[in-house]
Write a protein that holds these residues in place. Structure first.
Motif, PDB file in Angstrom:
ATOM      1  N   ALA A  17      23.776   4.253 -25.188  1.00  0.00           N
ATOM      2  CA  ALA A  17      23.417   3.272 -23.987  1.00  0.00           C
ATOM      3  C   ALA A  17      24.551   3.532 -22.671  1.00  0.00           C
ATOM      4  O   ALA A  17      24.431   3.565 -21.762  1.00  0.00           O
ATOM      5  N   ALA A  18      25.716   3.629 -23.445  1.00  0.00           N
ATOM      6  CA  ALA A  18      26.814   3.775 -22.454  1.00  0.00           C
ATOM      7  C   ALA A  18      26.871   5.028 -21.720  1.00  0.00           C
ATOM      8  O   ALA A  18      27.204   5.019 -20.339  1.00  0.00           O
ATOM      9  N   LEU A  19      26.510   6.031 -22.353  1.00  0.00           N
ATOM     10  CA  LEU A  19      26.271   7.424 -21.857  1.00  0.00           C
ATOM     11  C   LEU A  19      25.107   7.526 -20.651  1.00  0.00           C
ATOM     12  O   LEU A  19      25.207   8.107 -19.803  1.00  0.00           O
ATOM     13  N   ASP A  20      23.975   6.651 -21.080  1.00  0.00           N
ATOM     14  CA  ASP A  20      22.991   6.608 -20.322  1.00  0.00           C
ATOM     15  C   ASP A  20      23.409   5.996 -18.822  1.00  0.00           C
ATOM     16  O   ASP A  20      22.954   6.325 -17.667  1.00  0.00           O
ATOM     17  N   SER A  21      24.135   4.948 -19.050  1.00  0.00           N
ATOM     18  CA  SER A  21      24.677   4.131 -17.683  1.00  0.00           C
ATOM     19  C   SER A  21      25.436   5.225 -16.853  1.00  0.00           C
ATOM     20  O   SER A  21      25.324   5.239 -15.547  1.00  0.00           O
ATOM     21  N   LEU A  22      26.701   5.829 -17.441  1.00  0.00           N
ATOM     22  CA  LEU A  22      27.311   6.993 -16.861  1.00  0.00           C
ATOM     23  C   LEU A  22      26.566   8.054 -16.143  1.00  0.00           C
ATOM     24  O   LEU A  22      26.614   8.404 -15.160  1.00  0.00           O
ATOM     25  N   GLU A  23      25.566   8.387 -16.977  1.00  0.00           N
ATOM     26  CA  GLU A  23      24.570   9.642 -16.310  1.00  0.00           C
ATOM     27  C   GLU A  23      23.826   8.910 -15.366  1.00  0.00           C
ATOM     28  O   GLU A  23      23.658   9.776 -14.313  1.00  0.00           O
ATOM     29  N   MET A  24      23.185   7.818 -15.291  1.00  0.00           N
ATOM     30  CA  MET A  24      22.645   7.458 -13.955  1.00  0.00           C
ATOM     31  C   MET A  24      23.559   7.195 -12.752  1.00  0.00           C
ATOM     32  O   MET A  24      23.099   7.415 -11.730  1.00  0.00           O
ATOM     33  N   ASP A  25      24.813   6.729 -12.813  1.00  0.00           N
ATOM     34  CA  ASP A  25      25.766   6.452 -12.170  1.00  0.00           C
ATOM     35  C   ASP A  25      25.837   8.122 -11.221  1.00  0.00           C
ATOM     36  O   ASP A  25      26.014   8.199  -9.972  1.00  0.00           O
ATOM     37  N   VAL A  26      26.148   8.998 -12.151  1.00  0.00           N
ATOM     38  CA  VAL A  26      26.370  10.447 -11.516  1.00  0.00           C
ATOM     39  C   VAL A  26      25.282  10.965 -10.885  1.00  0.00           C
ATOM     40  O   VAL A  26      25.487  11.775  -9.728  1.00  0.00           O
ATOM     41  N   ALA A  27      24.144  10.689 -11.445  1.00  0.00           N
ATOM     42  CA  ALA A  27      22.895  11.174 -10.803  1.00  0.00           C
ATOM     43  C   ALA A  27      22.670  10.538  -9.427  1.00  0.00           C
ATOM     44  O   ALA A  27      22.446  11.207  -8.400  1.00  0.00           O
ATOM     45  N   ALA A  28      23.116   9.235  -9.213  1.00  0.00           N
ATOM     46  CA  ALA A  28      23.012   8.503  -7.920  1.00  0.00           C
ATOM     47  C   ALA A  28      24.089   9.140  -6.957  1.00  0.00           C
ATOM     48  O   ALA A  28      23.518   9.362  -5.878  1.00  0.00           O
ATOM     49  N   ALA A  29      25.087   9.539  -7.423  1.00  0.00           N
ATOM     50  CA  ALA A  29      25.865  10.225  -6.586  1.00  0.00           C
ATOM     51  C   ALA A  29      25.496  11.575  -6.206  1.00  0.00           C
ATOM     52  O   ALA A  29      25.661  11.956  -4.969  1.00  0.00           O
ATOM     53  N   ASP A  66      30.722  15.328 -22.451  1.00  0.00           N
ATOM     54  CA  ASP A  66      31.433  16.407 -21.814  1.00  0.00           C
ATOM     55  C   ASP A  66      30.575  16.930 -20.624  1.00  0.00           C
ATOM     56  O   ASP A  66      31.083  17.082 -19.586  1.00  0.00           O
ATOM     57  N   ALA A  67      29.350  17.151 -20.796  1.00  0.00           N
ATOM     58  CA  ALA A  67      28.483  17.279 -19.623  1.00  0.00           C
ATOM     59  C   ALA A  67      28.491  16.256 -18.584  1.00  0.00           C
ATOM     60  O   ALA A  67      28.534  16.736 -17.360  1.00  0.00           O
ATOM     61  N   ILE A  68      28.581  15.003 -18.751  1.00  0.00           N
ATOM     62  CA  ILE A  68      28.432  13.966 -17.956  1.00  0.00           C
ATOM     63  C   ILE A  68      29.903  14.068 -17.114  1.00  0.00           C
ATOM     64  O   ILE A  68      29.960  13.794 -15.924  1.00  0.00           O
ATOM     65  N   LEU A  69      30.794  14.273 -17.970  1.00  0.00           N
ATOM     66  CA  LEU A  69      32.355  14.371 -17.369  1.00  0.00           C
ATOM     67  C   LEU A  69      32.274  15.577 -16.416  1.00  0.00           C
ATOM     68  O   LEU A  69      32.675  15.249 -15.123  1.00  0.00           O
ATOM     69  N   ALA A  70      31.994  16.556 -16.630  1.00  0.00           N
ATOM     70  CA  ALA A  70      31.851  17.888 -15.792  1.00  0.00           C
ATOM     71  C   ALA A  70      31.016  17.379 -14.341  1.00  0.00           C
ATOM     72  O   ALA A  70      31.529  17.817 -13.282  1.00  0.00           O
ATOM     73  N   ARG A  71      29.804  16.845 -14.786  1.00  0.00           N
ATOM     74  CA  ARG A  71      29.018  16.606 -13.314  1.00  0.00           C
ATOM     75  C   ARG A  71      29.878  15.574 -12.528  1.00  0.00           C
ATOM     76  O   ARG A  71      29.749  15.383 -11.479  1.00  0.00           O
ATOM     77  N   GLN A  72      30.537  14.606 -13.206  1.00  0.00           N
ATOM     78  CA  GLN A  72      31.228  13.563 -12.369  1.00  0.00           C
ATOM     79  C   GLN A  72      32.263  14.251 -11.661  1.00  0.00           C
ATOM     80  O   GLN A  72      32.567  13.651 -10.620  1.00  0.00           O
ATOM     81  N   LEU A  73      33.193  15.243 -12.286  1.00  0.00           N
ATOM     82  CA  LEU A  73      33.977  15.706 -11.513  1.00  0.00           C
ATOM     83  C   LEU A  73      33.656  16.631 -10.570  1.00  0.00           C
ATOM     84  O   LEU A  73      34.194  16.555  -9.356  1.00  0.00           O
ATOM     85  N   ALA A  74      32.286  17.348 -10.818  1.00  0.00           N
ATOM     86  CA  ALA A  74      31.779  18.082  -9.590  1.00  0.00           C
ATOM     87  C   ALA A  74      31.275  17.331  -8.522  1.00  0.00           C
ATOM     88  O   ALA A  74      31.595  17.474  -7.347  1.00  0.00           O
ATOM     89  N   ALA A  75      30.857  16.142  -8.969  1.00  0.00           N
ATOM     90  CA  ALA A  75      30.424  15.306  -7.751  1.00  0.00           C
ATOM     91  C   ALA A  75      31.343  14.479  -6.948  1.00  0.00           C
ATOM     92  O   ALA A  75      31.332  14.422  -5.744  1.00  0.00           O
ATOM     93  N   ALA A  76      32.621  14.338  -7.572  1.00  0.00           N
ATOM     94  CA  ALA A  76      33.928  13.823  -7.053  1.00  0.00           C
ATOM     95  C   ALA A  76      34.395  14.902  -6.027  1.00  0.00           C
ATOM     96  O   ALA A  76      34.824  14.429  -4.928  1.00  0.00           O
TER      97      ALA A  76
END
Length: 113
Positions: A17-29, A66-76
């Motif tokens: 569930a925590a990863l779901d939340s992070l994934e939705m945030d990065v998808a919004a970005a 790890d995939a979510i982190l990579a997406r977050q870094l790319a979005a940032a």
């Protein structure tokens, strides 16, 4: 992986569930960057913080994290690049509107008097 502690299903579900939340945030970005939404149309987001007493990340969820982190870094990085581009455009428009190209302006003095 060895024996799982009591409540391991809840632990795994909590991390998922925590990863779901992070994934939705990065998808919004990512959608913002793609121009699919305007910032005024999106509700403000709260800073993410992990749920309390979550425990260590289950090993089978590590690749997803790890995939979510990579997406977050790319979005940032993409957001930072977009902000730099916007600042450059604003600076150029200010020069165009004022007629100031950053150089010195010629000064004329009428000495015929």
């Amino acid at each position: 992986m060895g024996a799982q502690p009591a409540g391991a299903g809840n632990w795994h579900a909590a991390w998922s569930a925590a990863l779901d939340s992070l994934e939705m945030d990065v998808a919004a970005a990512e959608e913002l960057l793609a121009g699919d939404h305007r910032s005024r149309e999106l509700p403000p987001t709260a800073a993410w913080s992990p749920p309390e007493n979550l425990g260590p990340l289950p090993l089978d969820l590590r690749p997803r994290a790890d995939a979510i982190l990579a997406r977050q870094l790319a979005a940032a990085q993409a957001l930072a690049m977009a902000m730099v581009g916007n600042r450059r455009q604003v600076a150029m428009l200010a020069r165009v509107e004022s007629g100031d190209d950053g150089g010195q302006r010629p000064v004329y003095v009428n000495c015929a008097a």
